[in-house]
Design an enzyme around this catalytic site. Structure first.
Site, PDB file in Angstrom:
ATOM      1  N   HIS A  45      -5.427  40.808  10.229  1.00  0.00           N
ATOM      2  CA  HIS A  45      -5.273  39.352  10.105  1.00  0.00           C
ATOM      3  C   HIS A  45      -6.153  38.636  11.128  1.00  0.00           C
ATOM      4  O   HIS A  45      -6.911  37.716  10.779  1.00  0.00           O
ATOM      5  CB  HIS A  45      -3.800  38.969  10.299  1.00  0.00           C
ATOM      6  N   GLU A  46      -6.063  39.038  12.386  1.00  0.00           N
ATOM      7  CA  GLU A  46      -6.857  38.385  13.434  1.00  0.00           C
ATOM      8  C   GLU A  46      -8.356  38.609  13.201  1.00  0.00           C
ATOM      9  O   GLU A  46      -9.168  37.718  13.453  1.00  0.00           O
ATOM     10  CB  GLU A  46      -6.430  38.866  14.821  1.00  0.00           C
TER      11      GLU A  46
ATOM     12  N   HIS B 148      -9.779  36.015  10.966  1.00  0.00           N
ATOM     13  CA  HIS B 148     -10.178  34.764  11.630  1.00  0.00           C
ATOM     14  C   HIS B 148     -11.604  34.867  12.155  1.00  0.00           C
ATOM     15  O   HIS B 148     -12.394  33.930  12.037  1.00  0.00           O
ATOM     16  CB  HIS B 148      -9.240  34.442  12.792  1.00  0.00           C
TER      17      HIS B 148
ATOM     18  N   ASP C 297      -5.562  30.451   8.786  1.00  0.00           N
ATOM     19  CA  ASP C 297      -4.192  30.864   8.473  1.00  0.00           C
ATOM     20  C   ASP C 297      -3.719  30.183   7.195  1.00  0.00           C
ATOM     21  O   ASP C 297      -4.156  29.081   6.861  1.00  0.00           O
ATOM     22  CB  ASP C 297      -3.237  30.449   9.604  1.00  0.00           C
TER      23      ASP C 297
END
Length: 168
Positions: free
Chosen positions: A108-109, A112, A118
């Site tokens: 997930h990170e 980014h 998000d």
């Protein structure tokens, strides 16, 4: 600084020698030495992106790293401090890594860093829904829409710098 994409000739030579179908992709180098407790989870999260995205590939190589991973305690949890163009760092919070699926957090990170925002209202099938679906969600793979957006953003190298900011 990102490593420049390979030229068509370089890509063809790389593909011929290694069989790498992603040889023409932009390479983002990362260093995970600042997060020794989570190197396996980082490698798995990165592998999930590398197997899905065709226009950008992440490679563990401290000598050219534009992305660093760190671990520690932060009451706000894990986050990415990034320009969304392959540069910055990812901080992995011990508490959050123990409560949620660690590979999901690292992937997930990393999303980014690759330019995705998000979407906490999204379902578990969306990697960028983060902790929104709750700790029972273990999906650590980007869905087709997320992969498509990353491939589109990185189609021409995506080397223009954005503003560095923390994204939780």
């Amino acid at each position: 600084m990102l490593v420049a994409p390979l030229t068509a000739g370089q890509a063809a030579a790389e593909t011929a020698t290694t069989g790498d179908v992603h040889a023409a992709a932009t390479t983002v180098c990362y260093d995970d030495s600042g997060a020794p407790s989570y190197q396996n989870q980082i490698a798995q999260g990165v592998a999930n992106w590398n197997s899905a995205a065709s226009n950008v590939q992440l490679v563990e190589n401290p000598s050219c790293a534009t992305l660093d991973f760190y671990e520690g305690n932060d009451p706000r949890g894990s986050y990415a401090y990034t320009d969304g163009h392959g540069s910055g760092y990812i901080f992995l919070d011990y508490t959050q890594m123990g409560q949620y699926a660690p590979v999901r957090i690292t992937a997930h990170e990393t999303g980014h860093v690759l330019g995705l925002p998000d979407h906490y209202q999204g379902p578990c099938s969306e990697l960028m829904s983060g902790g929104g679906p709750g700790p029972s969600c273990t999906n650590a793979h980007p869905n087709a829409d997320e992969v498509g957006r990353v491939n589109s953003m990185w189609a021409n190298g995506f080397q223009a710098r954005g503003e560095m900011k923390k994204i939780y």
